[in-house]
Design a protein around this motif. Sequence first.
Motif, PDB file in Angstrom:
ATOM      1  N   VAL B 215      37.897  40.547  47.877  1.00  0.00           N
ATOM      2  CA  VAL B 215      37.431  40.137  46.579  1.00  0.00           C
ATOM      3  C   VAL B 215      36.036  39.875  46.250  1.00  0.00           C
ATOM      4  N   LEU B 216      35.515  39.382  47.493  1.00  0.00           N
ATOM      5  CA  LEU B 216      34.043  39.231  47.479  1.00  0.00           C
ATOM      6  C   LEU B 216      33.309  40.457  47.122  1.00  0.00           C
ATOM      7  N   LEU B 217      33.856  41.561  48.039  1.00  0.00           N
ATOM      8  CA  LEU B 217      33.126  42.635  47.975  1.00  0.00           C
ATOM      9  C   LEU B 217      33.280  43.345  46.431  1.00  0.00           C
ATOM     10  N   ALA B 218      34.549  43.310  46.151  1.00  0.00           N
ATOM     11  CA  ALA B 218      34.712  43.829  44.736  1.00  0.00           C
ATOM     12  C   ALA B 218      33.961  43.063  43.728  1.00  0.00           C
ATOM     13  N   GLN B 219      33.666  41.851  43.907  1.00  0.00           N
ATOM     14  CA  GLN B 219      32.848  41.008  42.860  1.00  0.00           C
ATOM     15  C   GLN B 219      31.299  41.731  42.998  1.00  0.00           C
ATOM     16  N   HIS B 220      30.843  41.853  44.202  1.00  0.00           N
ATOM     17  CA  HIS B 220      29.504  42.028  44.640  1.00  0.00           C
ATOM     18  C   HIS B 220      29.209  43.319  43.978  1.00  0.00           C
ATOM     19  N   VAL B 221      30.148  44.611  44.174  1.00  0.00           N
ATOM     20  CA  VAL B 221      29.883  45.668  43.627  1.00  0.00           C
ATOM     21  C   VAL B 221      30.425  45.887  42.305  1.00  0.00           C
ATOM     22  N   GLY B 222      31.171  45.040  41.586  1.00  0.00           N
ATOM     23  CA  GLY B 222      31.588  45.154  40.379  1.00  0.00           C
ATOM     24  C   GLY B 222      32.679  46.238  40.280  1.00  0.00           C
ATOM     25  N   SER B 223      33.500  46.233  41.018  1.00  0.00           N
ATOM     26  CA  SER B 223      34.406  47.375  41.246  1.00  0.00           C
ATOM     27  C   SER B 223      36.022  46.788  41.180  1.00  0.00           C
ATOM     28  N   ARG B 224      36.932  47.560  41.127  1.00  0.00           N
ATOM     29  CA  ARG B 224      38.493  47.206  40.758  1.00  0.00           C
ATOM     30  C   ARG B 224      39.172  47.406  42.279  1.00  0.00           C
ATOM     31  N   LEU B 225      39.764  46.336  42.755  1.00  0.00           N
ATOM     32  CA  LEU B 225      40.539  46.221  43.994  1.00  0.00           C
ATOM     33  C   LEU B 225      41.989  45.975  43.635  1.00  0.00           C
ATOM     34  N   HIS B 226      42.946  46.406  44.291  1.00  0.00           N
ATOM     35  CA  HIS B 226      44.173  46.181  44.319  1.00  0.00           C
ATOM     36  C   HIS B 226      44.832  45.767  45.580  1.00  0.00           C
ATOM     37  N   VAL B 227      45.700  44.549  45.673  1.00  0.00           N
ATOM     38  CA  VAL B 227      46.022  44.156  46.913  1.00  0.00           C
ATOM     39  C   VAL B 227      47.479  44.459  47.015  1.00  0.00           C
ATOM     40  N   CYS B 228      47.799  45.379  48.121  1.00  0.00           N
ATOM     41  CA  CYS B 228      49.075  45.831  48.426  1.00  0.00           C
ATOM     42  C   CYS B 228      49.805  44.437  48.922  1.00  0.00           C
ATOM     43  N   HIS B 229      51.209  44.558  48.630  1.00  0.00           N
ATOM     44  CA  HIS B 229      52.233  43.474  49.324  1.00  0.00           C
ATOM     45  C   HIS B 229      51.798  42.191  49.763  1.00  0.00           C
ATOM     46  N   VAL B 230      51.096  41.610  48.987  1.00  0.00           N
ATOM     47  CA  VAL B 230      51.006  40.019  49.104  1.00  0.00           C
ATOM     48  C   VAL B 230      51.974  39.328  49.703  1.00  0.00           C
ATOM     49  N   SER B 231      51.861  38.498  50.831  1.00  0.00           N
ATOM     50  CA  SER B 231      53.099  38.115  51.421  1.00  0.00           C
ATOM     51  C   SER B 231      52.589  36.616  51.922  1.00  0.00           C
ATOM     52  N   THR B 232      51.751  35.828  51.521  1.00  0.00           N
ATOM     53  CA  THR B 232      51.512  34.415  51.966  1.00  0.00           C
ATOM     54  C   THR B 232      51.032  33.683  50.857  1.00  0.00           C
ATOM     55  N   ALA B 233      51.375  32.426  50.868  1.00  0.00           N
ATOM     56  CA  ALA B 233      51.142  31.308  50.046  1.00  0.00           C
ATOM     57  C   ALA B 233      49.478  31.245  49.969  1.00  0.00           C
ATOM     58  N   GLY B 234      48.978  31.549  51.159  1.00  0.00           N
ATOM     59  CA  GLY B 234      47.244  31.528  51.150  1.00  0.00           C
ATOM     60  C   GLY B 234      46.588  32.487  50.504  1.00  0.00           C
ATOM     61  N   SER B 235      47.464  33.645  50.581  1.00  0.00           N
ATOM     62  CA  SER B 235      46.804  34.967  49.700  1.00  0.00           C
ATOM     63  C   SER B 235      46.849  34.698  48.212  1.00  0.00           C
ATOM     64  N   VAL B 236      47.734  34.156  48.041  1.00  0.00           N
ATOM     65  CA  VAL B 236      48.063  33.902  46.639  1.00  0.00           C
ATOM     66  C   VAL B 236      46.987  32.876  46.048  1.00  0.00           C
ATOM     67  N   GLU B 237      46.548  31.773  46.870  1.00  0.00           N
ATOM     68  CA  GLU B 237      45.660  30.963  46.416  1.00  0.00           C
ATOM     69  C   GLU B 237      44.186  31.901  46.338  1.00  0.00           C
ATOM     70  N   VAL B 238      43.798  32.631  47.311  1.00  0.00           N
ATOM     71  CA  VAL B 238      42.684  33.736  47.389  1.00  0.00           C
ATOM     72  C   VAL B 238      42.705  34.324  46.055  1.00  0.00           C
ATOM     73  N   VAL B 239      43.607  34.991  45.579  1.00  0.00           N
ATOM     74  CA  VAL B 239      43.939  35.999  44.405  1.00  0.00           C
ATOM     75  C   VAL B 239      43.650  35.072  43.182  1.00  0.00           C
ATOM     76  N   ARG B 240      44.357  34.068  43.284  1.00  0.00           N
ATOM     77  CA  ARG B 240      44.233  32.936  41.980  1.00  0.00           C
ATOM     78  C   ARG B 240      42.765  32.737  41.977  1.00  0.00           C
ATOM     79  N   TRP B 241      41.966  32.155  42.827  1.00  0.00           N
ATOM     80  CA  TRP B 241      40.463  32.049  42.788  1.00  0.00           C
ATOM     81  C   TRP B 241      39.841  33.215  42.341  1.00  0.00           C
ATOM     82  N   ALA B 242      40.203  34.209  43.060  1.00  0.00           N
ATOM     83  CA  ALA B 242      39.404  35.626  42.550  1.00  0.00           C
ATOM     84  C   ALA B 242      39.478  35.596  40.958  1.00  0.00           C
ATOM     85  N   LYS B 243      40.814  35.599  40.502  1.00  0.00           N
ATOM     86  CA  LYS B 243      40.840  35.909  38.953  1.00  0.00           C
ATOM     87  C   LYS B 243      40.188  34.987  38.242  1.00  0.00           C
ATOM     88  N   SER B 244      40.295  33.583  38.744  1.00  0.00           N
ATOM     89  CA  SER B 244      39.594  32.654  38.031  1.00  0.00           C
ATOM     90  C   SER B 244      38.112  32.907  37.812  1.00  0.00           C
TER      91      SER B 244
END
Lengths: 313, 427
Positions: B215-244
């Motif tokens: 997500v930091l790379l996607a932010q840095h280069v202004g591109s679009r990232l999709h995350v496959c099969h998110v499986s953990t509560a921690g991953s959810v937190e990271v994605v939530r932060w990135a979207k915010s």
Amino acid sequence: MKHLLSAADLSRDEAVLILDTAAELAAVTDRSVKKLPTLRGLTVVNLFFEDSTRTRISFEVAAKRLSADVINFAAKGSSVSKGESLKDTALTLEAMGADAVVIRHQASGAPHRLATSGWIGGSVVNAGDGTHEHPTQALLDAFTLRRHLRDGAGDLAGLRVAIVGDILHSRVARSNVLLLQTLGADVTLIAPPTLMPFGVESWPCRFSYDIDAVLPDVDAVMMLRVQAERMQAAYFPSSLEYSRMYGLDSRRMAMLPEHAIVMHPGPMNRGMEISADVADSPRAVMVEQVTNGVNVRMAVLYLLLGGRQEETR
Amino acid sequence: MSATVLRGVRPYGEDPVDIVIADGVIVDLVAPGSGDGEVIDADGLIALPGFVDVHTHLREPGREDAETVRTGSQAAALGGFTCVHAMANTSPVADTAGVVEQVWRLGQEAGLVDVRPVGAVTVGLEGQRMAELGAMAESAARVRMFSDDGKCVHDAVLMRRALEYVKAFDGVVAQHAQEPRLTENAQMNEGELSGRLGLAGWPAVAEEAIIARDVLLAQHVGSRLHVCHVSTAGSVEVVRWAKSKGINVTAEVTPHHLLLTEELVATYDPIYKVNPPLRRAEDVEALRAALADGTIDAIATDHAPHPREDKDCEWAAAAMGMLGLETAFSIALDTMVRPGLLSWRELAQRMSAAPARIGRVATQGHDLVVGAVANIAVVDPSASRVVSGADLASKSSNTPYAGMELPGRVVHTLFAGTPTVRDGALA
């Protein structure tokens, strides 16, 4: 009891029954004709996917002393090395009429698969699966502890046992924690943090990173084999550092209470987890562990298969 | 062309209507019983936009013993899908225009769903050299999603370049987030249970660390990232932060990660072996909540067929993956709609509109309105069934739900106006 897959399968009373039976059978071992007719006509297969001469021979001797027919099926030099699956091997053994399969496998859970998949009808005895369990090793350790420290009777209530070494990869440690706890002993695992299993906090035992703090307060210490190759994977920096911090040498042995015994499931890495003078000291009971292994395995086969033989008659 | 009428159906569970379809398009929504044309009885059933899967393994070319584009398309249609994205880990790998066009053409020939090939990010999924992403994007398959799924694009420079490169054709990199060194020989979720079972652990941090980096790379280069099969509560937190932070990231969750937990591994039955592994109950809760609040955009099946022999063995020797297409709707109903976490309209977002948008599939994911392409799933939420691997259309039978009674049934599926499934059977 149909199978012996995990030390957790055993209640206190079942475990004590196995130990008591082993003690009775030990008397046979002391006779000049070391044989009982108990399992005559039954077939025990030793199915070993991993090299383990000592465990295989121990089971073989145990089965033969009970007059069972023994087939040794080793992975090397057999169809298994040609890529035959566990399932097909099991079906083959079933077709040959195996009454019990003693399995050693590098994959954790392989004995469970064998017992629950419907591939075979006989009893399954776990002789060590991956980094999971080795219940007959725990039984022979319990037998040895009881003989030395509990006058060879009852359970191990209140006994303090330290298990030291590569707990993470050790099936011996897992089975011992479960069985010794069932028998009332107080177990402390000792290892560097890298060789401690994830989540050990919730195991039914204590754990410590400091061997010197624990040794003065135990009745027995069990040293586990530590493979020097583990340092390649950064579990510890060097064999020297490991043996300095966690090895049992004569200095550390002197910290043990007078009555405490030293155990090792073998094969030992002399100079690594145990020094030669400790291994050869009178407090070390490794040779006796081997003898007890045969008796305990006789007891397990007897209790699993004894009833079956009655049926066939 | 004569009209087709879905009679008495309730779009999104709302008031019943007749949906009138002609030339593959919804041409009218009229009072029940008043539509004119060939009638498909859908009285009281619920109509949703046809489901779109951004994560499907069709196994062809190379592993036709496990699944083919045709059998996978059949399974998809029976599951209410009208579009699937075929992952690139075939043999040969879908890393050239030739292979993606082959898969695309096989999909056209089967004709049951839109088969949208996913292109490999790196040649042979080796993680060394970028594949010809531009050629795949310009091919007849019009590839927009690129993934090394099954393997992680773990080299940070390669990931950065891929994220940048796909901007030229509005592509997206779908990352299989798995730090390889932390998961060498990993067999199950790392935790108290893995320690007890003696199975090498797959720690949550191995997923979360890669997602955080990406997500930091996607932010840095202004591109679009999709995350496959998110499986953990921690991953959810990271994605939530990135979207915010406004980072252009989307995420998917599989049906099995919404329902099943790691306790099943204690059976040592490899039917439960999957990558990423089944996690803890807390993770399942977090994933459901994230799908409900939109942190996770889409349900994606990660439908992974395997032949019997690859599951009929000891755990360590078994293949990772489970079937998903024919049970996805039931799991979504069970875990999200029934507990009130998603309305029918929101479910349509998660199973159709969002995945179509992620894959840039213009003809899919439309609302059920006049003028929309008639990709429609008609479902009966009050039905239930006991799952059996043998009953599934997939060529494989590795479903973890065998013997379970699951709610809901896909009754009809319309693909561009043509019924592919009628009364629960292939039309």
